[in-house]
Every structure is written in structure tokens, then in C-alpha cells.
Design a protein around this motif. Structure first.
Motif, mmCIF file in Angstrom:
data_model
loop_
_atom_site.group_PDB
_atom_site.id
_atom_site.type_symbol
_atom_site.label_atom_id
_atom_site.label_comp_id
_atom_site.label_asym_id
_atom_site.label_seq_id
_atom_site.Cartn_x
_atom_site.Cartn_y
_atom_site.Cartn_z
ATOM 1 N N GLY A 37 0.815 -1.220 0.000
ATOM 2 C CA GLY A 37 0.000 0.000 0.000
ATOM 3 C C GLY A 37 0.841 1.258 0.000
ATOM 4 N N VAL A 38 1.869 1.271 0.840
ATOM 5 C CA VAL A 38 2.786 2.422 0.871
ATOM 6 C C VAL A 38 3.486 2.565 -0.469
ATOM 7 C CG1 VAL A 38 4.916 3.317 1.913
ATOM 8 C CG2 VAL A 38 3.114 2.408 3.368
ATOM 9 N N GLY A 39 3.876 1.446 -1.060
ATOM 10 C CA GLY A 39 4.546 1.477 -2.363
ATOM 11 C C GLY A 39 3.655 2.018 -3.463
ATOM 12 N N ILE A 40 2.381 1.628 -3.460
ATOM 13 C CA ILE A 40 1.444 2.124 -4.471
ATOM 14 C C ILE A 40 1.246 3.622 -4.328
ATOM 15 C CG2 ILE A 40 -0.967 2.043 -5.213
ATOM 16 C CD1 ILE A 40 -0.895 -0.986 -4.546
ATOM 17 N N VAL A 41 1.048 4.078 -3.093
ATOM 18 C CA VAL A 41 0.875 5.521 -2.864
ATOM 19 C C VAL A 41 2.146 6.270 -3.271
ATOM 20 C CG1 VAL A 41 0.548 7.280 -1.072
ATOM 21 C CG2 VAL A 41 -0.862 5.216 -1.065
ATOM 22 N N ALA A 42 3.306 5.732 -2.899
ATOM 23 C CA ALA A 42 4.578 6.372 -3.258
ATOM 24 C C ALA A 42 4.769 6.407 -4.765
ATOM 25 C CB ALA A 42 5.746 5.640 -2.593
ATOM 26 N N ALA A 43 4.333 5.356 -5.453
ATOM 27 C CA ALA A 43 4.461 5.323 -6.911
ATOM 28 C C ALA A 43 3.629 6.426 -7.560
ATOM 29 C CB ALA A 43 4.043 3.961 -7.454
ATOM 30 N N PHE A 44 2.384 6.580 -7.107
ATOM 31 C CA PHE A 44 1.526 7.613 -7.693
ATOM 32 C C PHE A 44 2.002 9.020 -7.338
ATOM 33 C CE2 PHE A 44 -1.778 4.211 -7.982
ATOM 34 C CZ PHE A 44 -1.939 4.292 -9.350
ATOM 35 N N VAL A 45 2.344 9.252 -6.068
ATOM 36 C CA VAL A 45 2.805 10.581 -5.652
ATOM 37 C C VAL A 45 4.144 10.903 -6.308
ATOM 38 C CG1 VAL A 45 3.526 11.970 -3.671
ATOM 39 C CG2 VAL A 45 1.514 10.512 -3.492
ATOM 40 N N LEU A 48 3.611 11.975 -9.819
ATOM 41 C CA LEU A 48 3.120 13.363 -9.885
ATOM 42 C C LEU A 48 4.257 14.365 -9.662
ATOM 43 C CD1 LEU A 48 -0.249 13.033 -7.929
ATOM 44 C CD2 LEU A 48 0.045 13.395 -10.375
ATOM 45 N N ILE A 49 5.118 14.073 -8.703
ATOM 46 C CA ILE A 49 6.254 14.964 -8.438
ATOM 47 C C ILE A 49 7.203 14.989 -9.636
ATOM 48 C CG2 ILE A 49 8.326 15.270 -7.020
ATOM 49 C CD1 ILE A 49 6.655 14.210 -4.642
ATOM 50 N N ALA A 50 7.484 13.821 -10.211
ATOM 51 C CA ALA A 50 8.364 13.760 -11.382
ATOM 52 C C ALA A 50 7.761 14.531 -12.550
ATOM 53 C CB ALA A 50 8.618 12.304 -11.769
ATOM 54 N N HIS A 51 6.450 14.432 -12.713
ATOM 55 C CA HIS A 51 5.787 15.175 -13.788
ATOM 56 C C HIS A 51 5.892 16.676 -13.537
ATOM 57 C CE1 HIS A 51 3.003 16.013 -17.021
ATOM 58 N NE2 HIS A 51 2.270 16.738 -16.188
ATOM 59 N N ALA A 52 5.717 17.091 -12.283
ATOM 60 C CA ALA A 52 5.816 18.519 -11.954
ATOM 61 C C ALA A 52 7.226 19.051 -12.179
ATOM 62 C CB ALA A 52 5.388 18.758 -10.506
ATOM 63 N N LEU A 53 8.229 18.185 -11.977
ATOM 64 C CA LEU A 53 9.625 18.591 -12.186
ATOM 65 C C LEU A 53 10.091 18.376 -13.624
ATOM 66 C CD1 LEU A 53 11.213 17.082 -8.937
ATOM 67 C CD2 LEU A 53 10.651 19.477 -9.387
ATOM 68 N N GLY A 60 14.763 6.088 -22.395
ATOM 69 C CA GLY A 60 15.123 4.930 -21.582
ATOM 70 C C GLY A 60 14.340 4.895 -20.287
ATOM 71 N N ILE A 61 14.996 4.438 -19.240
ATOM 72 C CA ILE A 61 14.354 4.298 -17.928
ATOM 73 C C ILE A 61 14.356 5.639 -17.220
ATOM 74 C CG2 ILE A 61 14.499 3.128 -15.701
ATOM 75 C CD1 ILE A 61 15.858 0.813 -17.167
ATOM 76 N N ASP A 62 13.254 5.965 -16.589
ATOM 77 C CA ASP A 62 13.124 7.225 -15.851
ATOM 78 C C ASP A 62 13.715 7.046 -14.451
ATOM 79 O OD1 ASP A 62 11.788 8.449 -17.975
ATOM 80 O OD2 ASP A 62 9.862 7.675 -17.308
ATOM 81 N N TRP A 63 15.041 7.094 -14.366
ATOM 82 C CA TRP A 63 15.726 6.829 -13.109
ATOM 83 C C TRP A 63 15.366 7.826 -12.027
ATOM 84 C CZ3 TRP A 63 17.489 2.214 -12.547
ATOM 85 C CH2 TRP A 63 17.980 1.507 -13.633
ATOM 86 N N TRP A 66 12.039 6.932 -10.562
ATOM 87 C CA TRP A 66 12.159 5.751 -9.706
ATOM 88 C C TRP A 66 12.783 6.118 -8.364
ATOM 89 C CZ3 TRP A 66 10.863 0.607 -9.762
ATOM 90 C CH2 TRP A 66 10.230 0.141 -10.897
ATOM 91 N N LEU A 67 13.831 6.948 -8.373
ATOM 92 C CA LEU A 67 14.479 7.347 -7.127
ATOM 93 C C LEU A 67 13.522 8.141 -6.232
ATOM 94 C CD1 LEU A 67 18.038 8.312 -8.402
ATOM 95 C CD2 LEU A 67 17.376 6.297 -7.061
ATOM 96 N N ILE A 68 12.743 9.017 -6.831
ATOM 97 C CA ILE A 68 11.753 9.778 -6.069
ATOM 98 C C ILE A 68 10.736 8.828 -5.444
ATOM 99 C CG2 ILE A 68 9.842 11.432 -6.255
ATOM 100 C CD1 ILE A 68 11.501 12.837 -8.478
ATOM 101 N N GLN A 69 10.238 7.881 -6.220
ATOM 102 C CA GLN A 69 9.231 6.946 -5.728
ATOM 103 C C GLN A 69 9.782 6.060 -4.615
ATOM 104 O OE1 GLN A 69 8.385 5.252 -9.568
ATOM 105 N NE2 GLN A 69 6.471 6.406 -9.766
ATOM 106 N N ILE A 70 10.997 5.571 -4.768
ATOM 107 C CA ILE A 70 11.588 4.707 -3.747
ATOM 108 C C ILE A 70 11.865 5.494 -2.472
ATOM 109 C CG2 ILE A 70 13.615 3.293 -3.184
ATOM 110 C CD1 ILE A 70 13.631 2.518 -6.222
ATOM 111 N N ALA A 71 12.345 6.725 -2.617
ATOM 112 C CA ALA A 71 12.592 7.563 -1.435
ATOM 113 C C ALA A 71 11.286 7.845 -0.703
ATOM 114 C CB ALA A 71 13.270 8.870 -1.852
ATOM 115 N N LEU A 72 10.219 8.127 -1.439
ATOM 116 C CA LEU A 72 8.923 8.347 -0.811
ATOM 117 C C LEU A 72 8.425 7.086 -0.112
ATOM 118 C CD1 LEU A 72 7.055 10.513 -3.469
ATOM 119 C CD2 LEU A 72 7.839 11.229 -1.220
ATOM 120 N N ALA A 73 8.661 5.932 -0.708
ATOM 121 C CA ALA A 73 8.258 4.675 -0.079
ATOM 122 C C ALA A 73 9.035 4.457 1.223
ATOM 123 C CB ALA A 73 8.484 3.508 -1.032
#
Length: 87
Positions: A37-45, A48-53, A60-63, A66-73
Motif C-alpha cells: 500500500g505504501v509502495g502504491i501511494v509512493a508510486a503515484f505521488v 506526480l512529483i516527477a511530472h511537476a519537475l 530509456g528508464i526514468d531513473w 524511480w528514485l523519487i518513488q523509492i525515497a517516498l516509499a
């Protein structure tokens, strides 16, 4: 979002949650479903943050995303662990 999008979000959220959990030191006393659940929320948030930035569409891969999502998780798992320890 179709059923395949929902399944993809759950799988990616689980991966992000598990990677975030690995970053938090010590043993966590939260379940697998809470981690997902935390991972899903972190993935979506994080998306959104990556899109805003404007770092969500790269070649290629949006590293960065991914780093933003993992840090949020990791932050979410640490916060949930502290919340559960108080109660």
C-alpha cells in the motif's frame, strides 16, 4: 485505467514498497499489504512529483522518477513504523 493498468500499479507499487523497505534500517513490524500500500501511494505521488519537475519522460528508464518513488516509499514505511510503535 483498465484492469491491466491496475495490476501494473499493484506490481510496481509492490516493487517500490519492497525497495523502500530495504532502505529503512532495522526490522519493520508492518505487514506485506501495508508495504504494498505504501509502495502504491509512493508510486503515484512520485509520478506526480516527477511530472511537476518535468523529469518523467526521458529516453530509456526514468531513473529520477524511480528514485523519487523509492525515497517516498522509504519515508512512508518509516513513518508507518513510527506510528505503529506509538500505538
Amino acid at each position: 485505467m483498465g484492469i491491466s493498468g491496475i495490476i501494473s500499479a499493484i506490481v510496481i507499487g509492490a516493487i517500490i514498497g519492497l525497495l523502500g523497505r530495504l532502505l529503512v534500517p532495522g526490522r519493520q513490524h508492518i505487514g506485506v499489504l501495508a508495504t504494498i500500500g505504501v509502495g502504491i501511494v509512493a508510486a503515484f505521488v512520485g509520478a506526480l512529483i516527477a511530472h511537476a519537475l518535468h523529469v518523467d519522460h526521458t529516453k530509456g528508464i526514468d531513473w529520477i522518477q524511480w528514485l523519487i518513488q523509492i525515497a517516498l516509499a522509504a519515508l512512508g514505511i518509516a513513518a508507518l513504523e513510527r506510528f505503529k510503535a506509538r500505538h
